[in-house]
Design an enzyme around this catalytic site. Structure first.
Site, PDB file in Angstrom:
ATOM      1  N   ASP A   2       0.779  -1.477   0.020  1.00  0.00           N
ATOM      2  CA  ASP A   2      -0.313  -0.007   0.276  1.00  0.00           C
ATOM      3  C   ASP A   2       1.172   1.209  -0.025  1.00  0.00           C
ATOM      4  O   ASP A   2       1.361   1.238   0.672  1.00  0.00           O
ATOM      5  CB  ASP A   2      -1.416  -0.050   1.614  1.00  0.00           C
ATOM      6  CG  ASP A   2      -2.429   0.850   1.131  1.00  0.00           C
ATOM      7  OD1 ASP A   2      -2.464   1.545   0.088  1.00  0.00           O
ATOM      8  OD2 ASP A   2      -3.127   0.217   1.561  1.00  0.00           O
ATOM      9  N   GLY A   5       0.324   5.336  -4.531  1.00  0.00           N
ATOM     10  CA  GLY A   5      -0.428   6.082  -5.007  1.00  0.00           C
ATOM     11  C   GLY A   5       0.398   7.141  -4.469  1.00  0.00           C
ATOM     12  O   GLY A   5       0.833   8.723  -4.815  1.00  0.00           O
ATOM     13  N   HIS A  19       2.623   3.364  -9.358  1.00  0.00           N
ATOM     14  CA  HIS A  19       2.569   1.442  -9.319  1.00  0.00           C
ATOM     15  C   HIS A  19       3.596   0.286  -9.904  1.00  0.00           C
ATOM     16  O   HIS A  19       4.473  -0.194  -9.294  1.00  0.00           O
ATOM     17  CB  HIS A  19       1.456   0.613  -9.905  1.00  0.00           C
ATOM     18  CG  HIS A  19       0.084   1.949  -9.088  1.00  0.00           C
ATOM     19  ND1 HIS A  19      -0.543   1.270  -8.238  1.00  0.00           N
ATOM     20  CD2 HIS A  19      -1.207   2.336  -9.878  1.00  0.00           C
ATOM     21  CE1 HIS A  19      -1.448   1.914  -8.208  1.00  0.00           C
ATOM     22  NE2 HIS A  19      -2.189   2.577  -9.312  1.00  0.00           N
ATOM     23  N   SER A  47      -7.153  -6.144  -5.316  1.00  0.00           N
ATOM     24  CA  SER A  47      -8.520  -6.779  -4.548  1.00  0.00           C
ATOM     25  C   SER A  47     -10.087  -6.330  -5.222  1.00  0.00           C
ATOM     26  O   SER A  47      -9.721  -5.689  -5.859  1.00  0.00           O
ATOM     27  CB  SER A  47      -8.878  -5.846  -3.006  1.00  0.00           C
ATOM     28  OG  SER A  47      -9.093  -4.844  -3.590  1.00  0.00           O
ATOM     29  N   ASN A  50     -10.616  -2.881  -5.994  1.00  0.00           N
ATOM     30  CA  ASN A  50      -9.569  -2.198  -6.314  1.00  0.00           C
ATOM     31  C   ASN A  50     -10.774  -2.266  -7.926  1.00  0.00           C
ATOM     32  O   ASN A  50     -10.451  -0.796  -8.190  1.00  0.00           O
ATOM     33  CB  ASN A  50      -8.524  -3.041  -6.350  1.00  0.00           C
ATOM     34  CG  ASN A  50      -7.461  -2.541  -5.161  1.00  0.00           C
ATOM     35  OD1 ASN A  50      -6.703  -3.501  -5.228  1.00  0.00           O
ATOM     36  ND2 ASN A  50      -7.758  -1.317  -4.472  1.00  0.00           N
ATOM     37  N   ARG A 174      -5.505  -1.681   9.329  1.00  0.00           N
ATOM     38  CA  ARG A 174      -6.327  -2.303   8.782  1.00  0.00           C
ATOM     39  C   ARG A 174      -6.082  -3.627   7.458  1.00  0.00           C
ATOM     40  O   ARG A 174      -4.941  -3.916   6.748  1.00  0.00           O
ATOM     41  CB  ARG A 174      -7.842  -1.754   8.542  1.00  0.00           C
ATOM     42  CG  ARG A 174      -7.543  -1.167   6.966  1.00  0.00           C
ATOM     43  CD  ARG A 174      -8.768   0.062   5.681  1.00  0.00           C
ATOM     44  NE  ARG A 174      -8.021   0.373   5.271  1.00  0.00           N
ATOM     45  CZ  ARG A 174      -7.542   1.737   5.870  1.00  0.00           C
ATOM     46  NH1 ARG A 174      -7.744   2.168   6.354  1.00  0.00           N
ATOM     47  NH2 ARG A 174      -7.277   2.499   4.337  1.00  0.00           N
ATOM     48  N   ILE A 175      -7.146  -4.641   7.403  1.00  0.00           N
ATOM     49  CA  ILE A 175      -6.722  -5.762   7.046  1.00  0.00           C
ATOM     50  C   ILE A 175      -7.438  -6.273   5.283  1.00  0.00           C
ATOM     51  O   ILE A 175      -6.904  -6.945   4.251  1.00  0.00           O
ATOM     52  CB  ILE A 175      -7.237  -7.239   7.723  1.00  0.00           C
ATOM     53  CG1 ILE A 175      -6.693  -8.857   6.625  1.00  0.00           C
ATOM     54  CG2 ILE A 175      -8.692  -7.411   7.380  1.00  0.00           C
ATOM     55  CD1 ILE A 175      -6.583  -9.482   7.722  1.00  0.00           C
TER      56      ILE A 175
HETATM   57  C1  IPE Z   1      -1.061  -0.272  -3.726  1.00  0.00           C
HETATM   58  O1  IPE Z   1      -1.206   0.951  -3.743  1.00  0.00           O
HETATM   59  C2  IPE Z   1      -1.448  -0.545  -4.769  1.00  0.00           C
HETATM   60  C3  IPE Z   1      -2.980  -1.044  -5.390  1.00  0.00           C
HETATM   61  C4  IPE Z   1      -4.055  -1.480  -4.439  1.00  0.00           C
HETATM   62  C5  IPE Z   1      -3.073  -1.618  -6.287  1.00  0.00           C
HETATM   63  P1  IPE Z   1      -2.467   3.054  -3.146  1.00  0.00           P
HETATM   64  O2  IPE Z   1      -2.725   2.750  -5.042  1.00  0.00           O
HETATM   65  O3  IPE Z   1      -3.081   1.852  -2.503  1.00  0.00           O
HETATM   66  O4  IPE Z   1      -1.491   3.698  -2.763  1.00  0.00           O
HETATM   67  P2  IPE Z   1      -2.102   5.034  -2.003  1.00  0.00           P
HETATM   68  O5  IPE Z   1      -2.932   3.504  -1.090  1.00  0.00           O
HETATM   69  O6  IPE Z   1      -3.342   5.548  -2.838  1.00  0.00           O
HETATM   70  O7  IPE Z   1      -0.978   5.532  -1.735  1.00  0.00           O
HETATM   71 MG    MG Z   2      -4.305   1.885  -0.587  1.00  0.00          MG
END
Ligand code: IPE
Ligand code: MG
Length: 221
Positions: A2, A5, A19, A47, A50, A174-175
């Site tokens: 995580d 982003g 990513h 997920s 997602n 969290r999970i």
């Molecule tokens: C994790 O990074 C990658 C995936 C869930 C694919 P995020 O995309 O959730 O990054 P944040 O949480 O927006 O920083």
């Molecule tokens: Mg995230």
């Protein structure tokens, strides 16, 4: 995994760049796991929830997943890594499913460690599909008599040991619908480090912390 982003945002970059950088962390962690003789490494890549992200991000992630898999194929073979994808495969594109099938088949023999990519996965979905599969395959009597180890066989993780350690990056506590059933006695490790910055030293630090944990499984030692 995580924080991709937020890592990108902090640098004024597009989320997708985060990513892409995150893939480097996956590579580093696979290498670290192989080095330490860890038999199973699982990564929660995408997920079920997602799918509700903006379509362009979903598409970019799927494309990145496909590219990265193809890029790593040779490395997996060279390092005796078995590659597996677990999750709701029905939601993945035909092309991605084909690549996954080919890679899973080609790496299914002569392996020393296993990399599991959880894709389009949700813990609640897993438990529900296991329940339906069990009901369809067992007689009503066997279904009623079902024990916990019997039920394990119907989860997508059948035959795979429950995780010893779960690492979540980026400071979230969290999970998020990951392995709900399988993490009953898993040790949790949370770190504020964003996934693209989580490399070998950070992975080793998590392992050291794990080694200091006292696992009692509800018993008295
Ligand atoms: C994790 O990074 C990658 C995936 C869930 C694919 P995020 O995309 O959730 O990054 P944040 O949480 O927006 O920083
Ligand atoms: Mg995230």
């Amino acid at each position: 995994m995580d924080g991709n982003g937020r890592w990108a945002k902090a640098r004024g970059l597009d989320r997708v760049k985060g990513h892409i950088e995150g893939v480097e962390s996956v590579r580093a962690c696979i290498e670290a796991a192989v080095e330490k003789g860890i038999e199973y490494l699982s990564v929660y890549a995408f997920s079920e929830e997602n799918w509700n992200r903006p379509q362009e991000e979903v598409l970019a992630l799927m494309e990145l997943m496909m590219q990265s898999m193809k890029n790593e194929f040779g490395t997996f073979l060279d390092n005796h890594v078995r590659f597996m994808v677990l999750g709701n495969r029905a939601r993945l594109s035909e092309g991605l499913n084909r690549t996954i099938d080919e890679m899973m088949e080609a790496t299914s023999r002569d392996y020393r460690s296993t990399l599991i990519l959880f894709l389009s996965y949700s813990g609640k979905w897993d438990i529900l599909q296991a329940m339906k599969k069990a009901q369809a395959q067992l007689s009503p009597e066997a279904f009623q008599a079902m024990d916990l180890p019997d039920f394990d066989r119907f989860l997508v993780t059948a035959g795979i040991p429950d995780p010893d350690l779960l690492i979540r990056t980026s400071g979230e506590l969290r999970i998020s619908n990951y392995l709900l059933w399988q993490t009953a006695y898993t040790e949790f490790y949370f770190t504020d480090i964003l996934w693209p910055d989580f490399r070998k030293p950070q992975f080793f630090e998590a392992l050291e912390e794990y080694a200091r944990r006292d696992r009692r499984y509800g018993k008295v030692k």
